[in-house]
Design a protein around this motif. Structure first.
Motif, PDB file in Angstrom:
ATOM      1  N   ALA A 602       0.830  -1.211   0.000  1.00 44.88           N
ATOM      2  CA  ALA A 602       0.000   0.000   0.000  1.00 44.88           C
ATOM      3  C   ALA A 602       0.860   1.255   0.000  1.00 44.88           C
ATOM      4  CB  ALA A 602      -0.927  -0.013   1.216  1.00 44.88           C
ATOM      5  N   VAL A 603       1.973   1.232   0.726  1.00 47.21           N
ATOM      6  CA  VAL A 603       2.855   2.402   0.784  1.00 47.21           C
ATOM      7  C   VAL A 603       3.504   2.662  -0.565  1.00 47.21           C
ATOM      8  CG1 VAL A 603       5.059   3.215   1.724  1.00 47.21           C
ATOM      9  CG2 VAL A 603       3.285   2.365   3.262  1.00 47.21           C
ATOM     10  N   GLN A 604       3.944   1.606  -1.246  1.00 48.07           N
ATOM     11  CA  GLN A 604       4.549   1.815  -2.563  1.00 48.07           C
ATOM     12  C   GLN A 604       3.549   2.414  -3.541  1.00 48.07           C
ATOM     13  OE1 GLN A 604       6.398  -1.596  -4.334  1.00 48.07           O
ATOM     14  NE2 GLN A 604       7.074  -0.469  -6.138  1.00 48.07           N
ATOM     15  N   GLU A 605       2.317   1.906  -3.524  1.00 52.83           N
ATOM     16  CA  GLU A 605       1.298   2.457  -4.419  1.00 52.83           C
ATOM     17  C   GLU A 605       1.018   3.915  -4.084  1.00 52.83           C
ATOM     18  OE1 GLU A 605      -1.674  -0.398  -3.586  1.00 52.83           O
ATOM     19  OE2 GLU A 605      -1.013  -1.814  -5.122  1.00 52.83           O
ATOM     20  N   MET A 606       1.063   4.243  -2.795  1.00 49.69           N
ATOM     21  CA  MET A 606       0.833   5.617  -2.373  1.00 49.69           C
ATOM     22  C   MET A 606       1.965   6.531  -2.845  1.00 49.69           C
ATOM     23  SD  MET A 606       0.091   6.980   1.519  1.00 49.69           S
ATOM     24  CE  MET A 606      -1.087   5.651   1.777  1.00 49.69           C
ATOM     25  N   ILE A 607       3.215   6.085  -2.663  1.00 50.55           N
ATOM     26  CA  ILE A 607       4.360   6.904  -3.080  1.00 50.55           C
ATOM     27  C   ILE A 607       4.369   7.086  -4.598  1.00 50.55           C
ATOM     28  CG2 ILE A 607       6.881   7.007  -3.171  1.00 50.55           C
ATOM     29  CD1 ILE A 607       6.972   5.600  -0.493  1.00 50.55           C
ATOM     30  N   LEU A 608       4.043   6.030  -5.320  1.00 47.00           N
ATOM     31  CA  LEU A 608       3.975   6.140  -6.781  1.00 47.00           C
ATOM     32  C   LEU A 608       3.042   7.270  -7.212  1.00 47.00           C
ATOM     33  CD1 LEU A 608       3.817   2.385  -7.857  1.00 47.00           C
ATOM     34  CD2 LEU A 608       5.443   4.065  -8.749  1.00 47.00           C
ATOM     35  N   GLN A 609       1.859   7.326  -6.606  1.00 47.02           N
ATOM     36  CA  GLN A 609       0.887   8.345  -6.995  1.00 47.02           C
ATOM     37  C   GLN A 609       1.298   9.731  -6.509  1.00 47.02           C
ATOM     38  OE1 GLN A 609      -1.943   7.905  -9.030  1.00 47.02           O
ATOM     39  NE2 GLN A 609      -1.679  10.119  -9.000  1.00 47.02           N
ATOM     40  N   LEU A 610       1.806   9.824  -5.286  1.00 44.15           N
ATOM     41  CA  LEU A 610       2.221  11.126  -4.756  1.00 44.15           C
ATOM     42  C   LEU A 610       3.372  11.704  -5.576  1.00 44.15           C
ATOM     43  CD1 LEU A 610       2.142  10.427  -0.899  1.00 44.15           C
ATOM     44  CD2 LEU A 610       0.409  11.586  -2.281  1.00 44.15           C
ATOM     45  N   ASN A 611       4.317  10.858  -5.919  1.00 41.47           N
ATOM     46  CA  ASN A 611       5.449  11.337  -6.718  1.00 41.47           C
ATOM     47  C   ASN A 611       4.999  11.729  -8.121  1.00 41.47           C
ATOM     48  OD1 ASN A 611       8.499  11.580  -6.841  1.00 41.47           O
ATOM     49  ND2 ASN A 611       8.134  10.221  -8.587  1.00 41.47           N
ATOM     50  N   ARG A 612       4.011  11.010  -8.662  1.00 35.39           N
ATOM     51  CA  ARG A 612       3.475  11.357  -9.974  1.00 35.39           C
ATOM     52  C   ARG A 612       2.843  12.741  -9.940  1.00 35.39           C
ATOM     53  NH1 ARG A 612       0.262   7.148 -10.555  1.00 35.39           N
ATOM     54  NH2 ARG A 612       1.961   5.845 -11.340  1.00 35.39           N
ATOM     55  N   TRP A 613       2.091  13.030  -8.885  1.00 31.54           N
ATOM     56  CA  TRP A 613       1.492  14.358  -8.757  1.00 31.54           C
ATOM     57  C   TRP A 613       2.565  15.435  -8.600  1.00 31.54           C
ATOM     58  CZ3 TRP A 613      -2.466  12.121  -4.799  1.00 31.54           C
ATOM     59  CH2 TRP A 613      -3.579  11.624  -5.491  1.00 31.54           C
ATOM     60  N   ALA A 614       3.570  15.150  -7.758  1.00 28.18           N
ATOM     61  CA  ALA A 614       4.604  16.156  -7.506  1.00 28.18           C
ATOM     62  C   ALA A 614       5.411  16.461  -8.767  1.00 28.18           C
ATOM     63  CB  ALA A 614       5.536  15.671  -6.392  1.00 28.18           C
ATOM     64  N   GLN A 615       5.530  15.480  -9.664  1.00 27.84           N
ATOM     65  CA  GLN A 615       6.310  15.671 -10.886  1.00 27.84           C
ATOM     66  C   GLN A 615       5.476  16.187 -12.058  1.00 27.84           C
ATOM     67  OE1 GLN A 615       9.597  15.199 -11.071  1.00 27.84           O
ATOM     68  NE2 GLN A 615       9.873  14.352  -9.007  1.00 27.84           N
ATOM     69  N   ASP A 616       4.152  16.192 -11.900  1.00 28.73           N
ATOM     70  CA  ASP A 616       3.252  16.543 -13.000  1.00 28.73           C
ATOM     71  C   ASP A 616       2.948  18.043 -12.976  1.00 28.73           C
ATOM     72  OD1 ASP A 616       1.414  16.663 -15.008  1.00 28.73           O
ATOM     73  OD2 ASP A 616      -0.074  15.372 -14.047  1.00 28.73           O
ATOM     74  N   SER A 617       3.459  18.779 -13.978  1.00 26.68           N
ATOM     75  CA  SER A 617       3.247  20.235 -14.006  1.00 26.68           C
ATOM     76  C   SER A 617       1.773  20.586 -14.195  1.00 26.68           C
ATOM     77  CB  SER A 617       4.087  20.863 -15.120  1.00 26.68           C
ATOM     78  OG  SER A 617       3.760  20.283 -16.376  1.00 26.68           O
ATOM     79  N   SER A 618       1.022  19.738 -14.915  1.00 27.29           N
ATOM     80  CA  SER A 618      -0.392  20.039 -15.125  1.00 27.29           C
ATOM     81  C   SER A 618      -1.201  19.898 -13.835  1.00 27.29           C
ATOM     82  CB  SER A 618      -0.962  19.116 -16.208  1.00 27.29           C
ATOM     83  OG  SER A 618      -0.890  17.759 -15.804  1.00 27.29           O
ATOM     84  N   TRP A 619      -0.709  19.089 -12.914  1.00 28.22           N
ATOM     85  CA  TRP A 619      -1.429  18.894 -11.641  1.00 28.22           C
ATOM     86  C   TRP A 619      -1.497  20.200 -10.853  1.00 28.22           C
ATOM     87  CZ3 TRP A 619       0.409  18.672  -6.378  1.00 28.22           C
ATOM     88  CH2 TRP A 619      -0.527  18.165  -5.473  1.00 28.22           C
ATOM     89  N   TYR A 620      -0.453  21.038 -10.983  1.00 29.48           N
ATOM     90  CA  TYR A 620      -0.404  22.278 -10.205  1.00 29.48           C
ATOM     91  C   TYR A 620      -1.433  23.300 -10.682  1.00 29.48           C
ATOM     92  CZ  TYR A 620       3.994  20.463  -8.370  1.00 29.48           C
ATOM     93  OH  TYR A 620       4.941  19.681  -7.771  1.00 29.48           O
TER      94      TYR A 620
END
Length: 760
Positions: A602-620
């Motif tokens: 569960a933690v790996q899946e969580m980090i994957l998504q959080l890091n994806r958001w942090a790296q995604d310029s469109s998310w901001y």
């Protein structure tokens, strides 16, 4: 006609068959002896419960009393069965009956003393363990020792009879039995207990061997026609001069039933009254329960002999039939009829929680070049894991000047690890109250998790739950609910944390309307029994798009349904056979460790998504206030993995062909229990290494390398084991380095944050 040599072989086989038919009558007593030997001589949980029983004076006295009761039931109820079986002459040769009738009940009682004495002698509070081969020799050696002692004590009785001192000797022996219980139990060391048990063992054997020589004239005991009828019915004494004489037997029969009634009252009190159960303790209660259950089993066997109806088969048939009609293991769910909302629909999703979490810390994130984000994994392991996890996190929080929790995003674990995570979660929730009372988080955690959660659970397990398959007892909770109740009430009232597990889960969720929610994400891992699908009980909503096929357990609850925190925690700690699978609708949930014992998936899946958001310029674009924080450059994901099992790999050895043919699937599933967790952990470690180009996975292990200590995995822990765990906690260089790093970096007004892995 067969040759003589074949006739002798056939006669031998018939004799063996006769012995086996008689031994079948004593199946319950023999099985309980084997279980006692396995639990108290080999199983670490049983050994630690013995050590715990030697740590309070009260426990020693109770222990010896309960042991005497178990041995007494073995002997007296076994005598009744042996005599009734002896009357069925067709079942075995006449020449074998005196040996079986006389010695088998005595030998079973003798061995109950021997196994308990050896278990106490060889526990860590005594001499310590010895090789299993020697242990088996010691146990087997007690059988010829019994026959030797029996013959010597019988001859001593004949010698005393000639001198007319047998009655005085028996009276003194009875007094010495009482003295052994009081004085040996009050001193309550391994040496005193073993000495007291040995004296009880041979004094009781002397009384059993010589009781008929007393020639008691006790006809006054059977003046009551009802009592005489019951006594004769039990012994089937219809023939003149039949064994045993009813006048002499009346005293023993009354004494046995009087002692059994007192023991049964104690047994029932422990089942329904938590303080009484914990006052007795797990090891003495196990001895008491074995005596009570043996009595029930032997009564059933006696009825089967009298009626010639196999009650064991009737019981199994009823188990199958009643199982279709009633559910004995529903999860404790509370329903509020006045509620018109499904409260768990109000939980924040991961994205909303993460955004709120970042906004609360944006000033510090903007200031620092690196902002560490912590995830905690906690392996299962009952109270051992709970105590170690909560103690490590509490020490880390307090000695870092309370800075650790400000960087903590998620607590994930299974089984006992979830207990420790939930305890630390509640400490953060009630931190202000704890500090106002001038307590510390660490002492609160230790005082709470050293409580005895086992005895009350064991009372239900060895009590109503044995009969629940045919008598559903809707007004009596099962052993899993008893464990939950113990977590809510076992700790003293002076421990502030004692009431934390009573609160409803709805009281701790992160609601959508609460953007100032201060607590971390709590992930309690569980597993659905039917298909092995992993599930999560969490204070945030579990989105299947992020967490794969994991079940959001709280989302299964209906409108107005709620559960207590203790129930949620135990839902991920239901490891048979201590806690059965819990049913919610048509789903049955068991220990989260069956799928993932650390919560790493569960933690790996969580980090994957959080890091994806942090790296995604469109998310901001949806959160413009976060764009200036440069999260992609500053956030760094760290995992603290708190483990409590030995790092040494299990030895792979040859298996018996029977195991290979019949138990290969079970053995494979047991082996995969730990291997799958290792695979999940390695996958997470590899991902963190690729993501951060550095080691940001930080294990905190209870065991040292080549550690000779043993920390029993149990729901009650001895003071000796707790002391070893505290020693490890306060003298652990890696944990000290982690605390030093957090304290020295997170309190800086500004500037660089050094890497965690450097300098360790």
């Amino acid at each position: 006609m067969l040759p003589t040599r074949y006739q002798s072989v056939i006669r031998l086989l018939r004799h063996i068959s006769a012995y086996l038919r008689v031994l079948y009558v004593f199946t319950a007593a023999i099985v309980l002896l084997f279980l006692a030997g396995w639990c108290f001589l080999w199983l670490p949980q049983g050994v630690d419960s013995i050590v715990k029983a030697t740590e309070t004076r009260w426990s020693g006295i109770v222990l010896l009393m309960m042991l005497f009761f178990w041995a007494y039931v073995n002997w007296y109820s076994g005598r009744i069965l042996a005599y009734r079986k002896d009357q069925q002459r067709a079942n075995f040769p006449r020449e074998l009956s005196p040996t079986l009738v006389t010695h088998l009940p005595r030998l079973l009682a003798y061995m109950s003393f021997a196994i308990t004495a050896l278990a106490i002698l060889l526990c860590p509070a005594g001499l310590g363990a010895i090789p299993k081969g020697w242990l088996l020799l010691l146990l087997a050696g007690h059988i010829p020792l019994y026959f030797l002692a029996s013959r010597l004590l019988k001859r001593w009785g004949i010698w005393l009879l000639k001198r007319r001192q047998l009655m005085a000797a028996c009276i003194w022996l009875l007094a010495s039995l009482f003295a052994a219980v009081v004085f040996a139990g009050w001193i309550n060391t391994a040496a005193s207990l073993v000495t007291g048990i040995l004296w009880m063992q041979y004094a009781a054997l002397f009384l059993a061997c010589n009781r008929l020589k007393l020639n008691l004239h006790t006809n006054r005991w059977i003046k009551s026609p009802v009592f005489a009828r019951v006594l004769r019915q039990v012994w089937n004494d219809k023939r003149k001069g039949a064994r045993p004489p009813m006048g002499e037997e009346a005293v023993l029969f009354l004494l046995f039933n009087g002692i059994s009634l007192i023991a049964f009252i104690c047994y029932i009190s422990a089942i329904f009254w938590l303080p009484f159960a914990n006052r007795i303790g797990s090891f003495p209660f196990a001895l008491l329960a074995m005596g009570i259950l043996l009595g029930f089993a032997n009564i059933s066997t006696l009825i089967s002999i009298i009626t010639r109806i196999n009650l064991a088969m009737v019981y199994l048939l009823l188990v199958v039939i009643v199982g279709y009609l009633f559910e004995p293991h529903n999860v404790r769910i509370f329903h509020d009829r006045k509620s018109t909302a499904k409260v768990f629909d109000e939980r924040q999703h991961l994205e909303e929680f993460f955004v709120n979490w970042l906004q609360q810390r944006q000033a510090v994130i903007r200031r620092d070049s690196i902002y560490p984000v912590f995830f905690v994994l906690a392996d299962g392991g009952a109270s051992r894991s709970g105590y170690w996890t909560a103690a490590v996190l509490s020490r880390l929080e307090e000695e870092s000047n309370r800075m650790f929790s400000s960087h903590l995003l998620c607590l994930s674990g299974a089984s006992g690890g979830s207990v420790g995570n939930a305890a630390f979660f509640c400490l953060l929730q009630q931190r202000d109250s704890i500090y106002r009372a001038r307590h510390t988080l660490l002492k609160e955690a230790q005082n709470y998790l050293k409580s005895d959660f086992l005895t009350y659970t064991l009372a239900r397990m060895m009590g109503p739950d044995l009969f629940r398959p045919i008598f559903p007892f809707p007004f009596i909770d099962d052993r899993a609910a008893a464990l939950e109740y113990a977590m809510e009430h076992a700790a003293p009232d002076s421990v502030i944390l004692h009431s934390a597990f009573r609160q409803n889960v709805s009281a701790i969720i992160a609601r959508k309307s609460d953007s100032a929610y201060q607590l971390p994400i709590l992930c309690i891992n569980t597993t659905r029994m039917q298909d092995g699908t992993p599930g999560l009980v969490s204070n945030i909503a579990i989105d299947s798009a992020i967490f794969g096929k994991r079940i959001d357990v709280l989302n299964m609850l209906r409108q107005g349904d709620d559960m207590r925190l203790s129930t949620a925690v135990i839902l991920g700690a239901r490891f048979p056979y201590v806690s059965p699978a819990g049913r919610i609708h048509n789903s049955y949930f068991v220990d989260g460790g069956y799928f993932d014992n650390s919560g790493a998936g569960a933690v790996q899946e969580m980090i994957l998504q959080l890091n994806r958001w942090a790296q995604d310029s469109s998310w901001y674009s949806r959160y413009p206030r976060l764009q200036h924080l440069q999260l992609a450059k500053k956030l760094k994901w760290y995992v603290i993995h708190i483990t409590n099992s030995s790092p040494e790999a299990a030895a792979v050895a040859k298996v018996h062909p029977v195991v290979n043919d019949l138990l290969a699937p079970i053995q494979t599933l047991i082996g995969s229990y730990g291997t799958q967790t290792v695979v999940n952990n390695l996958r997470l470690i590899r991902y963190l290494g690729e993501l951060n180009k550095d080691t940001t996975y930080f294990p905190i292990s209870l065991y040292e390398k080549l550690d000779t200590n043993t920390y029993a995995m149990n729901w009650a822990i001895s003071a000796r084991t707790l002391h070893k765990m505290d020693t490890r906690l306060y003298h652990y260089p890696r944990l000290d380095s982690l605390i030093h790093w957090v304290r020295n970096n997170f309190n800086l007004p500004a500037g660089e944050v050094s890497e965690l892995g450097k300098g360790l």
